[in-house]
Design a protein around this motif. Structure first.
Motif, PDB file in Angstrom:
ATOM      1  N   VAL A   1     -77.698  -1.296  36.926  1.00 45.25           N
ATOM      2  CA  VAL A   1     -76.818  -1.504  38.083  1.00 45.25           C
ATOM      3  C   VAL A   1     -77.432  -0.915  39.344  1.00 45.25           C
ATOM      4  CG1 VAL A   1     -74.582  -0.884  39.076  1.00 45.25           C
ATOM      5  CG2 VAL A   1     -74.715  -1.695  36.711  1.00 45.25           C
ATOM      6  N   ASN A   2     -78.019   0.277  39.221  1.00 44.99           N
ATOM      7  CA  ASN A   2     -78.673   0.894  40.382  1.00 44.99           C
ATOM      8  C   ASN A   2     -79.820   0.014  40.901  1.00 44.99           C
ATOM      9  OD1 ASN A   2     -76.966   3.104  40.281  1.00 44.99           O
ATOM     10  ND2 ASN A   2     -78.311   4.266  38.912  1.00 44.99           N
ATOM     11  N   LEU A   3     -80.613  -0.515  39.964  1.00 47.60           N
ATOM     12  CA  LEU A   3     -81.706  -1.407  40.380  1.00 47.60           C
ATOM     13  C   LEU A   3     -81.168  -2.683  41.019  1.00 47.60           C
ATOM     14  CD1 LEU A   3     -84.196  -1.092  37.372  1.00 47.60           C
ATOM     15  CD2 LEU A   3     -84.570  -0.340  39.741  1.00 47.60           C
ATOM     16  N   ARG A   4     -80.059  -3.179  40.487  1.00 46.37           N
ATOM     17  CA  ARG A   4     -79.483  -4.393  41.074  1.00 46.37           C
ATOM     18  C   ARG A   4     -79.078  -4.157  42.531  1.00 46.37           C
ATOM     19  NH1 ARG A   4     -73.823  -6.452  38.877  1.00 46.37           N
ATOM     20  NH2 ARG A   4     -73.257  -4.578  40.045  1.00 46.37           N
TER      21      ARG A   4
ATOM     22  N   LEU B   1     -89.541  -6.161  46.030  1.00 45.94           N
ATOM     23  CA  LEU B   1     -88.635  -6.953  45.196  1.00 45.94           C
ATOM     24  C   LEU B   1     -89.260  -7.231  43.828  1.00 45.94           C
ATOM     25  CD1 LEU B   1     -86.060  -8.687  44.881  1.00 45.94           C
ATOM     26  CD2 LEU B   1     -87.337 -10.590  45.893  1.00 45.94           C
ATOM     27  N   ASN B   2     -90.526  -7.597  43.822  1.00 49.32           N
ATOM     28  CA  ASN B   2     -91.216  -7.895  42.572  1.00 49.32           C
ATOM     29  C   ASN B   2     -91.240  -6.666  41.661  1.00 49.32           C
ATOM     30  OD1 ASN B   2     -92.586  -9.475  40.765  1.00 49.32           O
ATOM     31  ND2 ASN B   2     -94.572  -9.168  41.696  1.00 49.32           N
ATOM     32  N   SER B   3     -91.485  -5.500  42.269  1.00 51.19           N
ATOM     33  CA  SER B   3     -91.525  -4.259  41.487  1.00 51.19           C
ATOM     34  C   SER B   3     -90.151  -3.940  40.885  1.00 51.19           C
ATOM     35  CB  SER B   3     -91.987  -3.105  42.372  1.00 51.19           C
ATOM     36  OG  SER B   3     -91.916  -1.874  41.684  1.00 51.19           O
ATOM     37  N   LEU B   4     -89.084  -4.070  41.717  1.00 50.32           N
ATOM     38  CA  LEU B   4     -87.737  -3.776  41.237  1.00 50.32           C
ATOM     39  C   LEU B   4     -87.317  -4.748  40.139  1.00 50.32           C
ATOM     40  CD1 LEU B   4     -85.985  -3.030  44.651  1.00 50.32           C
ATOM     41  CD2 LEU B   4     -86.623  -1.372  42.899  1.00 50.32           C
ATOM     42  N   VAL B   5     -87.685  -6.008  40.306  1.00 52.80           N
ATOM     43  CA  VAL B   5     -87.335  -7.020  39.306  1.00 52.80           C
ATOM     44  C   VAL B   5     -88.025  -6.712  37.984  1.00 52.80           C
ATOM     45  CG1 VAL B   5     -87.612  -9.454  38.686  1.00 52.80           C
ATOM     46  CG2 VAL B   5     -86.762  -8.813  40.936  1.00 52.80           C
ATOM     47  N   ASN B   6     -89.301  -6.350  38.059  1.00 52.23           N
ATOM     48  CA  ASN B   6     -90.038  -6.010  36.834  1.00 52.23           C
ATOM     49  C   ASN B   6     -89.398  -4.811  36.115  1.00 52.23           C
ATOM     50  OD1 ASN B   6     -91.884  -8.092  37.128  1.00 52.23           O
ATOM     51  ND2 ASN B   6     -93.315  -6.839  38.320  1.00 52.23           N
ATOM     52  N   GLN B   7     -88.960  -3.826  36.912  1.00 46.09           N
ATOM     53  CA  GLN B   7     -88.294  -2.667  36.314  1.00 46.09           C
ATOM     54  C   GLN B   7     -86.992  -3.081  35.618  1.00 46.09           C
ATOM     55  OE1 GLN B   7     -87.919   0.741  38.991  1.00 46.09           O
ATOM     56  NE2 GLN B   7     -89.725   0.040  40.128  1.00 46.09           N
ATOM     57  N   ARG B   8     -86.244  -3.953  36.295  1.00 48.04           N
ATOM     58  CA  ARG B   8     -84.960  -4.369  35.712  1.00 48.04           C
ATOM     59  C   ARG B   8     -85.175  -5.229  34.474  1.00 48.04           C
ATOM     60  NH1 ARG B   8     -79.746  -7.518  37.836  1.00 48.04           N
ATOM     61  NH2 ARG B   8     -78.204  -6.140  36.880  1.00 48.04           N
ATOM     62  N   LEU B   9     -86.188  -6.093  34.497  1.00 43.79           N
ATOM     63  CA  LEU B   9     -86.482  -6.905  33.325  1.00 43.79           C
ATOM     64  C   LEU B   9     -86.917  -6.015  32.158  1.00 43.79           C
ATOM     65  CD1 LEU B   9     -88.342  -9.982  34.878  1.00 43.79           C
ATOM     66  CD2 LEU B   9     -85.986  -9.833  34.058  1.00 43.79           C
ATOM     67  N   ALA B  10     -87.656  -4.955  32.480  1.00 41.05           N
ATOM     68  CA  ALA B  10     -88.053  -4.019  31.422  1.00 41.05           C
ATOM     69  C   ALA B  10     -86.824  -3.340  30.808  1.00 41.05           C
ATOM     70  CB  ALA B  10     -89.009  -2.966  31.985  1.00 41.05           C
TER      71      ALA B  10
ATOM     72  N   ARG C   1     -79.517 -17.758  26.523  1.00 36.68           N
ATOM     73  CA  ARG C   1     -79.162 -17.921  27.938  1.00 36.68           C
ATOM     74  C   ARG C   1     -79.822 -16.838  28.798  1.00 36.68           C
ATOM     75  NH1 ARG C   1     -74.353 -17.162  31.441  1.00 36.68           N
ATOM     76  NH2 ARG C   1     -73.547 -15.634  29.980  1.00 36.68           N
ATOM     77  N   HIS C   2     -79.859 -15.608  28.280  1.00 38.80           N
ATOM     78  CA  HIS C   2     -80.527 -14.516  28.990  1.00 38.80           C
ATOM     79  C   HIS C   2     -82.017 -14.803  29.156  1.00 38.80           C
ATOM     80  CE1 HIS C   2     -82.048 -10.492  29.879  1.00 38.80           C
ATOM     81  NE2 HIS C   2     -82.885 -10.640  28.870  1.00 38.80           N
ATOM     82  N   GLN C   3     -82.664 -15.240  28.090  1.00 40.82           N
ATOM     83  CA  GLN C   3     -84.110 -15.504  28.152  1.00 40.82           C
ATOM     84  C   GLN C   3     -84.435 -16.645  29.121  1.00 40.82           C
ATOM     85  OE1 GLN C   3     -84.844 -16.162  23.997  1.00 40.82           O
ATOM     86  NE2 GLN C   3     -85.138 -13.979  23.518  1.00 40.82           N
ATOM     87  N   ASN C   4     -83.629 -17.692  29.107  1.00 39.34           N
ATOM     88  CA  ASN C   4     -83.853 -18.798  30.058  1.00 39.34           C
ATOM     89  C   ASN C   4     -83.660 -18.333  31.494  1.00 39.34           C
ATOM     90  OD1 ASN C   4     -84.379 -20.638  28.017  1.00 39.34           O
ATOM     91  ND2 ASN C   4     -82.224 -21.234  27.802  1.00 39.34           N
ATOM     92  N   ALA C   5     -82.650 -17.485  31.722  1.00 35.38           N
ATOM     93  CA  ALA C   5     -82.418 -16.976  33.075  1.00 35.38           C
ATOM     94  C   ALA C   5     -83.575 -16.096  33.536  1.00 35.38           C
ATOM     95  CB  ALA C   5     -81.096 -16.195  33.110  1.00 35.38           C
ATOM     96  N   VAL C   6     -84.144 -15.290  32.615  1.00 37.62           N
ATOM     97  CA  VAL C   6     -85.309 -14.450  32.963  1.00 37.62           C
ATOM     98  C   VAL C   6     -86.479 -15.334  33.384  1.00 37.62           C
ATOM     99  CG1 VAL C   6     -87.040 -12.893  32.015  1.00 37.62           C
ATOM    100  CG2 VAL C   6     -84.617 -12.486  31.566  1.00 37.62           C
ATOM    101  N   LYS C   7     -86.696 -16.424  32.654  1.00 37.16           N
ATOM    102  CA  LYS C   7     -87.773 -17.351  33.031  1.00 37.16           C
ATOM    103  C   LYS C   7     -87.526 -17.934  34.416  1.00 37.16           C
ATOM    104  CE  LYS C   7     -88.927 -18.689  28.268  1.00 37.16           C
ATOM    105  NZ  LYS C   7     -88.953 -19.808  27.299  1.00 37.16           N
ATOM    106  N   ASN C   8     -86.274 -18.280  34.686  1.00 36.44           N
ATOM    107  CA  ASN C   8     -85.936 -18.818  36.010  1.00 36.44           C
ATOM    108  C   ASN C   8     -86.170 -17.779  37.096  1.00 36.44           C
ATOM    109  OD1 ASN C   8     -85.177 -21.268  34.924  1.00 36.44           O
ATOM    110  ND2 ASN C   8     -83.014 -20.702  34.725  1.00 36.44           N
ATOM    111  N   MET C   9     -85.825 -16.514  36.825  1.00 39.66           N
ATOM    112  CA  MET C   9     -86.078 -15.455  37.804  1.00 39.66           C
ATOM    113  C   MET C   9     -87.572 -15.354  38.118  1.00 39.66           C
ATOM    114  SD  MET C   9     -83.563 -12.406  36.425  1.00 39.66           S
ATOM    115  CE  MET C   9     -84.335 -11.198  37.506  1.00 39.66           C
TER     116      MET C   9
END
Length: 460
Positions: free
Chosen positions: A153-156, A117-126, A85-93
């Motif tokens: 949480v901070n990145l979110r 936003l793209n940079s923050l998302v990449n950091q959170r995905l990492a 479920r996590h991996q599918n949600a990452v693909k959707n993001m």
């Protein structure tokens, strides 16, 4: 003979000049109308595009929430299903971020926000990936997992701030588009009215010149023009409201669906009192949807294009289904007492119009009973007619205003801060007239109101 020839020559010049002026005015009005129509269409496309962007932002936030939930589920319980479920949600993001790059407004500020936003998302995905790998190596590294979660949480919070700024900018752009549409519609109306008035003046002058010879013909042609113009304006109005209805229903449906999904996601995570703003969104969307429906119904009725298809229906079953529908779609709806009198049987009534009649009357009874009280739906089946009564114990209608309550947008002075549009009773009146029926009201301020609708069984 020469004088008569000169007279007719002068009249011919006036006629030719008048027709030229009329053609010029019609050409100018047509050109202006065409230009405004193009502007309205472009503005509608921009509005639709902006709504798509807002929907994408909503979908992205939902996918991000699911991704975080799946990661925690996997780390806490070791469930492969949560990992998938996590991996599918990452693909959707990632898919939603990619879509935003094509949908978002092309201003430099929005592009900068999107890059952030793209940079923050990449950091959170990492961080997500780091957390999962750490769990797979050492399932007891709770302290390290806690640090990763804190960073996540901070990145979110930063991502939410950027999303809020993007949404605010898109909504501002949406307001500008809507204002431009309103201005175009207003300009078009003024141009058409002025063009019509000037054309009428020119035609009237021509009628005066040729009064003795062509009076009957001119009257006939004037009537024909007026009817054609009225029909054209009526059809234009109907097309306009139909377009507005179609364009607004899609985002309204998305709003309702998204709010429902958010409620299902959040109702187990937060206290019910914290969902009140979500309920306000749903209530406002339903109110706007009802407003659009009422406007479209009135417009079709005035244009003589409101469908009327009477069929045999079971009155008792219909009323019970109606009350069940109202209870289903309005959470805080009080109990409505259903009383039936007479022998119930099948009768010929347009089901959709009857639904509109009774639902509007019942919702008005609920709305204008802020202090509570009993609400009744009474049906009397007689040999010649079916009589419906909606009774409440609400604020009532002043006697001097009862003759105006069926006018569109009219609202009584004692409604105070009760939300409403003043269209419900106008819609009811049109629907009753199509059935060749009658509607009456008995009301006393402070004691309640009784609306009576009588629909005959035999209609011409």
């Amino acid at each position: 003979m020469t004088q008569q020839f000169m007279k007719w020559s002068l009249q011919g010049k006036w006629i030719a000049g008048g027709f030229c002026v009329t053609l010029l005015l019609m050409g100018l009005v047509s050109f202006a109308s065409y230009k405004n129509t193009i502007e309205i269409r472009e503005s509608a496309n921009r509005v639709q595009h902006t709504y798509e962007t807002l929907n994408t932002l909503t979908d992205f936030y939902a996918a991000m929430t699911v991704a975080e939930s799946g990661r925690r589920g996997y780390i806490f319980f070791g469930s492969r299903q949560e990992l998938e479920r996590h991996q599918n949600a990452v693909k959707n993001m990632q898919s939603e971020i990619s879509a935003l790059q094509h949908q978002i407004h092309t201003s430099s500020n929005q592009q900068q926000r999107l890059a952030l936003l793209n940079s923050l998302v990449n950091q959170r995905l990492a961080l997500f990936e780091q957390s999962i790998q750490l769990y797979q190596k050492d399932k007891l590294a709770f302290q390290a997992q806690g640090l990763i979660t804190e960073k996540s949480v901070n990145l979110r919070e930063k991502i939410l701030n950027v999303l809020a700024e993007i949404k605010a900018e898109e909504k501002r752009y949406l307001r500008i588009c809507l204002q431009q549409s309103q201005y175009s519609i207003h300009s078009r109306t003024i141009i058409e009215i002025l063009g019509t008035i000037l054309s009428f003046v020119v035609v009237s002058s021509l009628c005066f010149i040729l009064y003795r010879q062509w009076v009957k013909r001119e009257k006939y042609e004037e009537l024909e023009r007026s009817l054609a113009q009225e029909k054209e304006l009526s059809e234009l109005k109907l097309r306009l409201f139909s377009m507005i209805s179609h364009e607004f229903r899609t985002p309204l449906s998305v709003i309702l669906l998204s709010s429902q999904l958010l409620k299902e996601i959040l109702q187990e995570l937060v206290d019910s009192t914290q969902l009140k703003n979500l309920y306000r969104i749903q209530s406002s969307a339903k109110l706007m949807n009802q407003l659009i429906t009422d406007l479209l119904t009135l417009t079709r009725a005035e244009a003589g294009k409101l469908d009327f298809n009477p069929q045999f229906i079971n009155i008792e079953s219909f009323c019970l289904n109606l009350l069940e529908d109202l209870q289903l779609f309005h959470i805080k709806l009080p109990a409505i007492k259903f009383i039936k009198n007479g022998r119930f049987f099948r009768t010929q009534i347009d089901e959709k119009l009857l639904y509109s009649i009774l639902s509007n009357l019942l919702l008005n009874a609920i709305k204008y009973s802020p202090q509570g009280g009993n609400i009744y739906l009474i049906v009397n089946c007689e040999q010649e007619a079916t009589i419906f009564q909606v009774k409440d114990e609400g604020i009532g209608i002043p006697q001097q205003e009862q003759q105006n309550i069926y006018e569109p947008f009219y609202r009584c002075q004692n409604v105070e801060n009760i939300v409403g549009t003043g269209l419900g009773l106008a819609v009811v009146k049109k629907c009753v007239e199509l059935h060749q029926g009658e509607i009456s009201v008995e009301s006393e301020v402070g004691f309640g109101t009784i609306f009576t609708v009588k629909i005959p069984h035999n209609r011409e």
